[in-house]
Design a protein around this motif. Structure first.
Motif, PDB file in Angstrom:
ATOM      1  N   UNK A 113     -13.029 -29.411 -21.199  1.00 50.64           N
ATOM      2  CA  UNK A 113     -13.046 -28.459 -19.781  1.00 50.64           C
ATOM      3  C   UNK A 113     -12.323 -26.981 -21.135  1.00 50.64           C
ATOM      4  N   UNK A 114     -11.977 -26.431 -21.187  1.00 46.51           N
ATOM      5  CA  UNK A 114     -11.547 -25.246 -21.871  1.00 46.51           C
ATOM      6  C   UNK A 114     -10.364 -25.279 -20.876  1.00 46.51           C
ATOM      7  N   UNK A 115      -9.214 -25.180 -21.381  1.00 41.93           N
ATOM      8  CA  UNK A 115      -7.517 -24.477 -20.401  1.00 41.93           C
ATOM      9  C   UNK A 115      -7.274 -23.903 -20.981  1.00 41.93           C
ATOM     10  N   UNK A 116      -6.933 -23.233 -22.158  1.00 44.93           N
ATOM     11  CA  UNK A 116      -6.566 -21.776 -22.831  1.00 44.93           C
ATOM     12  C   UNK A 116      -6.786 -21.738 -23.381  1.00 44.93           C
ATOM     13  N   UNK A 117      -6.968 -20.090 -24.359  1.00 43.78           N
ATOM     14  CA  UNK A 117      -6.847 -19.585 -25.406  1.00 43.78           C
ATOM     15  C   UNK A 117      -6.162 -18.644 -25.554  1.00 43.78           C
ATOM     16  N   UNK A 118      -6.034 -17.803 -26.452  1.00 41.62           N
ATOM     17  CA  UNK A 118      -5.317 -17.130 -26.823  1.00 41.62           C
ATOM     18  C   UNK A 118      -5.385 -15.616 -25.994  1.00 41.62           C
ATOM     19  N   UNK A 119      -6.532 -15.358 -25.365  1.00 35.29           N
ATOM     20  CA  UNK A 119      -6.101 -14.722 -23.889  1.00 35.29           C
ATOM     21  C   UNK A 119      -6.254 -15.422 -22.584  1.00 35.29           C
ATOM     22  N   UNK A 120      -5.306 -16.686 -22.767  1.00 38.39           N
ATOM     23  CA  UNK A 120      -5.049 -16.989 -21.133  1.00 38.39           C
ATOM     24  C   UNK A 120      -3.397 -16.879 -20.953  1.00 38.39           C
ATOM     25  N   UNK A 121      -3.747 -15.735 -20.100  1.00 41.16           N
ATOM     26  CA  UNK A 121      -2.107 -15.162 -19.217  1.00 41.16           C
ATOM     27  C   UNK A 121      -1.584 -16.500 -18.212  1.00 41.16           C
ATOM     28  N   UNK A 122      -1.280 -17.436 -18.895  1.00 38.32           N
ATOM     29  CA  UNK A 122      -0.156 -18.416 -17.924  1.00 38.32           C
ATOM     30  C   UNK A 122       1.159 -17.828 -17.340  1.00 38.32           C
ATOM     31  N   UNK A 123       1.491 -18.258 -16.560  1.00 35.92           N
ATOM     32  CA  UNK A 123       2.063 -18.267 -15.309  1.00 35.92           C
ATOM     33  C   UNK A 123       3.519 -18.560 -16.403  1.00 35.92           C
ATOM     34  N   UNK A 124       4.335 -18.061 -16.493  1.00 39.63           N
ATOM     35  CA  UNK A 124       5.253 -18.462 -17.299  1.00 39.63           C
ATOM     36  C   UNK A 124       6.761 -17.497 -17.226  1.00 39.63           C
ATOM     37  N   UNK A 125       7.792 -17.801 -17.189  1.00 39.69           N
ATOM     38  CA  UNK A 125       9.180 -17.426 -17.122  1.00 39.69           C
ATOM     39  C   UNK A 125       9.696 -16.921 -15.861  1.00 39.69           C
ATOM     40  N   UNK A 126       9.376 -17.452 -14.379  1.00 35.16           N
ATOM     41  CA  UNK A 126       9.972 -16.317 -13.484  1.00 35.16           C
ATOM     42  C   UNK A 126      10.472 -16.645 -12.487  1.00 35.16           C
ATOM     43  N   UNK A 127      11.194 -15.989 -11.972  1.00 31.70           N
ATOM     44  CA  UNK A 127      12.656 -15.680 -12.288  1.00 31.70           C
ATOM     45  C   UNK A 127      13.001 -15.638 -11.224  1.00 31.70           C
ATOM     46  N   UNK A 128      13.878 -16.105 -10.276  1.00 29.27           N
ATOM     47  CA  UNK A 128      14.192 -16.107  -8.959  1.00 29.27           C
ATOM     48  C   UNK A 128      15.677 -14.500  -8.737  1.00 29.27           C
ATOM     49  N   UNK A 129      14.944 -14.118  -7.780  1.00 30.77           N
ATOM     50  CA  UNK A 129      15.904 -12.077  -7.981  1.00 30.77           C
ATOM     51  C   UNK A 129      15.817 -12.842  -6.261  1.00 30.77           C
ATOM     52  N   UNK A 130      16.907 -11.966  -5.959  1.00 30.74           N
ATOM     53  CA  UNK A 130      16.810 -11.862  -4.602  1.00 30.74           C
ATOM     54  C   UNK A 130      18.986 -12.903  -4.556  1.00 30.74           C
ATOM     55  N   UNK A 131      18.987 -13.408  -2.969  1.00 26.30           N
ATOM     56  CA  UNK A 131      20.204 -14.347  -3.172  1.00 26.30           C
ATOM     57  C   UNK A 131      19.168 -14.937  -1.730  1.00 26.30           C
ATOM     58  N   UNK A 132      18.460 -16.017  -1.683  1.00 24.02           N
ATOM     59  CA  UNK A 132      18.482 -17.139  -0.509  1.00 24.02           C
ATOM     60  C   UNK A 132      19.613 -16.620   0.588  1.00 24.02           C
ATOM     61  N   UNK A 133      18.967 -16.362   2.379  1.00 25.57           N
ATOM     62  CA  UNK A 133      20.053 -16.376   2.832  1.00 25.57           C
ATOM     63  C   UNK A 133      20.446 -15.604   3.631  1.00 25.57           C
TER      64      UNK A 133
END
Length: 146
Positions: A113-133
């Motif tokens: 199965x082709x899983x990655x190409x140079x055109x794939x937009x992967x989910x990386x660098x997710x950053x938490x914003x805000x303050x829980x609670x």
């Protein structure tokens, strides 16, 4: 039998290794018109591969209540009671076979199965914003760009 594959890193240093992982990637971007009319609700649905995770990220140009439900392999995002006319942008990330590009990098898993190409937009660098609670800086009160 020895494992083989590639080791890739993002610009911020996160590591992604084949052959035993598949990236979660952008499968679709959808938009919805939001009407600031009383009782006007908008729905966006997306079908993703059965048995795979799905993550929806939403950006709205106006304040609106958002709910999400998953049933089978369909995810539904409801936009309720927008305070004005605006637009909602929904980005759906999941694991799915990639389309083979005409040229460039391509990575297949052990099953072919082709899983990655140079055109794939992967989910990386997710950053938490805000303050829980803390109501003032979490949930629908978050208003941040980066």
């Amino acid at each position: 039998m020895a494992q083989y594959g590639g080791l890739l890193t993002t610009t911020s240093g996160e590591v992604w290794v084949t052959a035993n992982s598949s990236p979660i990637a952008l499968q679709a971007r959808k938009t919805a018109a939001l009407q600031g009319t009383s009782g006007f609700n908008t729905r966006v649905t997306h079908t993703f591969p059965s048995g795979q995770p799905v993550v929806a990220f939403v950006h709205c140009t106006v304040e609106v209540e958002i709910t999400q439900t998953v049933s089978g392999n369909t995810i539904t995002i409801d936009f309720l009671r927008p305070n004005a006319t605006g637009t909602a942008y929904v980005y759906f990330f999941t694991i799915f076979p990639q389309t083979k590009p005409d040229y460039g990098m391509a990575v297949w898993d052990a099953s072919g199965t082709l899983i990655l190409t140079h055109e794939t937009r992967t989910l990386v660098d997710v950053v938490t914003i805000g303050t829980a609670g803390v109501d003032a800086s979490s949930g629908y009160n978050i208003n941040t760009t980066s």
